[in-house]
Design an enzyme around this catalytic site. Structure first.
Site, PDB file in Angstrom:
ATOM      1  N   HIS A 164       0.847  -0.958   0.069  1.00 41.26           N
ATOM      2  CA  HIS A 164      -0.008  -0.054   0.181  1.00 41.26           C
ATOM      3  C   HIS A 164       0.854   1.294   0.120  1.00 41.26           C
ATOM      4  O   HIS A 164       0.344   2.217   0.589  1.00 41.26           O
ATOM      5  CB  HIS A 164      -1.048   0.008   1.301  1.00 41.26           C
ATOM      6  CG  HIS A 164      -1.631  -1.381   1.501  1.00 41.26           C
ATOM      7  ND1 HIS A 164      -2.824  -1.542   0.951  1.00 41.26           N
ATOM      8  CD2 HIS A 164      -1.287  -2.204   2.243  1.00 41.26           C
ATOM      9  CE1 HIS A 164      -3.361  -2.892   1.488  1.00 41.26           C
ATOM     10  NE2 HIS A 164      -2.316  -3.218   2.216  1.00 41.26           N
ATOM     11  N   SER A 285      13.736  21.060 -18.336  1.00 39.47           N
ATOM     12  CA  SER A 285      12.510  21.817 -18.600  1.00 39.47           C
ATOM     13  C   SER A 285      12.682  23.093 -19.449  1.00 39.47           C
ATOM     14  O   SER A 285      13.769  23.722 -19.040  1.00 39.47           O
ATOM     15  CB  SER A 285      11.836  22.253 -17.207  1.00 39.47           C
ATOM     16  OG  SER A 285      11.059  23.229 -17.370  1.00 39.47           O
ATOM     17  N   LYS A 291      15.185  21.829 -13.281  1.00 42.07           N
ATOM     18  CA  LYS A 291      14.281  20.602 -13.340  1.00 42.07           C
ATOM     19  C   LYS A 291      15.367  19.442 -14.178  1.00 42.07           C
ATOM     20  O   LYS A 291      16.063  19.846 -14.820  1.00 42.07           O
ATOM     21  CB  LYS A 291      13.340  20.789 -14.345  1.00 42.07           C
ATOM     22  CG  LYS A 291      12.010  21.661 -13.612  1.00 42.07           C
ATOM     23  CD  LYS A 291      11.515  20.797 -12.393  1.00 42.07           C
ATOM     24  CE  LYS A 291      10.936  19.616 -12.696  1.00 42.07           C
ATOM     25  NZ  LYS A 291       9.521  19.720 -13.186  1.00 42.07           N
ATOM     26  N   GLU A 298       8.813   7.867 -17.603  1.00 41.67           N
ATOM     27  CA  GLU A 298       7.290   8.109 -17.856  1.00 41.67           C
ATOM     28  C   GLU A 298       6.878   7.736 -19.003  1.00 41.67           C
ATOM     29  O   GLU A 298       5.869   7.184 -19.428  1.00 41.67           O
ATOM     30  CB  GLU A 298       7.330   9.789 -17.910  1.00 41.67           C
ATOM     31  CG  GLU A 298       7.566  10.140 -16.369  1.00 41.67           C
ATOM     32  CD  GLU A 298       7.737  11.881 -16.207  1.00 41.67           C
ATOM     33  OE1 GLU A 298       6.436  12.371 -15.974  1.00 41.67           O
ATOM     34  OE2 GLU A 298       8.841  12.286 -16.530  1.00 41.67           O
ATOM     35  N   GLN A 330      -6.614  -6.607 -42.874  1.00 42.72           N
ATOM     36  CA  GLN A 330      -5.331  -5.757 -43.351  1.00 42.72           C
ATOM     37  C   GLN A 330      -5.189  -4.980 -42.068  1.00 42.72           C
ATOM     38  O   GLN A 330      -3.873  -4.269 -41.983  1.00 42.72           O
ATOM     39  CB  GLN A 330      -5.798  -4.907 -44.439  1.00 42.72           C
ATOM     40  CG  GLN A 330      -4.768  -4.064 -45.086  1.00 42.72           C
ATOM     41  CD  GLN A 330      -4.973  -3.529 -46.415  1.00 42.72           C
ATOM     42  OE1 GLN A 330      -4.740  -4.456 -47.410  1.00 42.72           O
ATOM     43  NE2 GLN A 330      -5.267  -2.514 -46.820  1.00 42.72           N
TER      44      GLN A 330
HETATM   45  N1  ARG Z   1      -2.872  -6.529 -47.939  1.00 44.29           N
HETATM   46  C1  ARG Z   1      -3.791  -7.449 -47.666  1.00 44.29           C
HETATM   47  C2  ARG Z   1      -3.808  -7.810 -46.208  1.00 44.29           C
HETATM   48  O1  ARG Z   1      -2.823  -7.134 -45.485  1.00 44.29           O
HETATM   49  C3  ARG Z   1      -3.040  -8.796 -48.216  1.00 44.29           C
HETATM   50  C4  ARG Z   1      -3.994  -9.875 -48.313  1.00 44.29           C
HETATM   51  C5  ARG Z   1      -4.980  -9.689 -49.409  1.00 44.29           C
HETATM   52  N2  ARG Z   1      -5.908 -10.427 -49.895  1.00 44.29           N
HETATM   53  C6  ARG Z   1      -7.235  -9.854 -50.645  1.00 44.29           C
HETATM   54  N3  ARG Z   1      -7.829 -11.169 -50.939  1.00 44.29           N
HETATM   55  N4  ARG Z   1      -7.479  -8.968 -50.913  1.00 44.29           N
HETATM   56  O2  ARG Z   1      -4.700  -8.427 -45.545  1.00 44.29           O
END
Ligand code: ARG
Length: 472
Positions: A164, A285, A291, A298, A330
């Site tokens: 604590h 600072s 400072k 941090e 993606q």
């Molecule tokens: N740029 C795409 C990703 O990162 C690669 C795979 C794309 N596949 C597709 N069927 N469009 O997921």
């Protein structure tokens, strides 16, 4: 054709389209800006794939050889910046294939036989994550070595152990530092464990259902250093659990770094004064000339929140996605790369920080004076005289209460004062019982803060460091 049409980056999938892609749609859809870092893995995967195509007689062996040479030269040229990826391309796969085609002509088009970008990207990221885990492991190991080094220098330094944030019992600084050593040992174990599940080959899954060609996935796995092949083509292209698991291990690691950072921040404040950070690892600072701020610690604390955000993003992107590949996936790259990059620099900078701090052992000793942190030892003494612990606790509680009321410390008590509180204190060496060193050394049981116990722990920490290795 709209006004926004992109003319400079022909799409490799354009066959069935009669309009060019809207520029904004292209920009929204494209991933090259963040997946371009995958090109070495993309080429590595392609090399293994095309060798397999040749070996299995799926394409003529001479064509495979031509493509292998083309890919190797391209990798060298990209590596030396002799050539650059076309930033107008949709993604890293297209960008690499386009460059290859420019160099080899139509034969380059045979590379994508029995393959899809879906199994290609899954392979690229797995290769990438495997390397990233090795990098994090090495950097975590360096921090651990530094902790061991500092611990061995501070076997005899005592400070108030706190619960604590209130003074609880004296502990060795070595013991305190080694607590972080063991946290990092589990972090490395978690990463190693994640590596086992990352180390499986998705390539050969095709778009989702497998391929009509007689491929040899085990050959590709061996070429790429994967220890096994993913069993199910749908699963292979559509899960990112390995990334989530790795970022989850990384989040826990960052949580540990944030706790150490927080302590260093507190300890470097004038109120504690336990730590002095070097000028080379602190900042000033712009307004207050006096400072010297613990910005590094941090930032380590703050970046932990950022990595948790990456984990949350990955989990949320994948939540409820139907099989198989969806473009949502993606979106996995930026949080994944960000978490791995952040943890990597965090570990490196922590290593530097720990190499440039001085522990103020006199301040730690001073903090132990008159702080009642050896009250448990008085109670334990009574227990050894066969008083039940609860009664002993009560007796010592009264002693402390009296001291507080009278403005005295435990150290000020005479043998007579103690005997007055309980006759069981008859003949006791009060000074020894109450001293922080006596208190710490009395905790000699396995894992405790006694000198012998911490020395033994240090030896075990060193053996752990020597014995641990990444499995893959
Ligand atoms: N740029 C795409 C990703 O990162 C690669 C795979 C794309 N596949 C597709 N069927 N469009 O997921």
């Amino acid at each position: 054709m709209t006004d926004n049409a992109v003319k400079n980056a022909p799409k490799l999938w354009a066959g069935r389209f009669s309009q060019e892609t809207d520029a904004l749609v292209h920009q929204f859809n494209a991933s090259l800006s963040f997946d371009k870092r995958l090109w070495p893995y993309d080429i590595e995967g392609s090399l293994a794939h095309v060798k397999m195509l040749g070996k299995c007689g799926i394409i003529p062996i001479e064509d495979a050889q031509t493509i292998v040479e083309g890919l190797e030269t391209l990798a060298a040229d990209l590596g030396s910046d002799a050539v650059a990826l076309d930033l107008g391309a949709e993604d890293v796969h297209m960008a690499v294939e386009t460059l290859l085609t420019q160099r080899l002509g139509p034969v380059a088009g045979k590379l994508h036989t029995a393959r899809s970008r879906n199994d290609q990207i899954a392979t690229d990221i797995r290769l990438y994550v495997k390397d990233a885990i090795a990098d994090l492991d090495e950097k975590a190991e360096r921090v651990q070595s530094r902790l061991v080094e500092l611990a061995s220098q501070h076997l005899d330094t005592l400070l108030p152990g706190v619960t604590h944030l209130q003074h609880a019992q004296p502990v060795r600084l070595a013991h305190h530092l080694l607590a972080y050593f063991w946290m990092l040992s589990r972090d490395r174990e978690r990463l190693a464990d994640s590596l086992k599940r990352t180390d499986r080959l998705p390539l050969g899954a095709g778009a989702l259902a497998g391929t009509t060609f007689p491929i040899d996935r085990h050959f590709v796995a061996e070429e790429l250093g994967f220890s096994s092949v993913i069993e199910n083509s749908l699963d292979a292209v559509s899960d990112r659990d390995f990334a989530i698991e790795t970022v989850s291990a990384v989040s826990i690691l960052m949580m540990h770094l944030s706790r150490l950072s927080e302590e260093l921040i507190l300890w470097s404040s004038p109120e504690f004064g336990y730590v002095e950070m070097g000028d080379n690892v602190t900042t000033g600072s712009s307004i207050m000339p006096q400072k010297k701020n613990p910005d590094v610690a941090e930032l380590l604390r703050g970046k932990t929140g950022r990595v948790y955000g990456d984990l949350t993003a990955l989990l949320t992107i994948m939540k409820s996605l139907p099989l198989a590949y969806n473009k949502d996936m993606q979106e996995d790259k930026e949080p994944l790369f960000d978490a791995l990059d952040t943890a990597s620099i965090s570990l490196a900078v922590l290593h530097t920080l720990l190499g440039n701090i001085t522990f103020k052992t006199d301040r730690m000793a001073g903090a132990l004076r008159g702080d009642f942190s050896t009250a448990t030892d008085l109670a334990d003494y009574l227990v050894r005289q066969e008083l039940p612990f609860r009664q002993a606790h009560e007796v010592v509680g009264k002693i402390v209460g009296r001291c507080v009321a009278e403005g005295r410390a435990l150290e000020d008590l005479s043998a007579a004062d103690l005997v007055e509180a309980s006759p069981l204190f008859q003949g006791v060496d009060a000074a020894a019982l109450i001293s922080p060193r006596g208190s710490a050394d009395a905790r000699a049981a396995y894992g405790g803060t006694g000198r012998g116990a911490v020395e033994a722990q240090l030896v075990r920490a060193q053996s752990w460091l020597e014995a641990f290795g990444l499995a893959a």
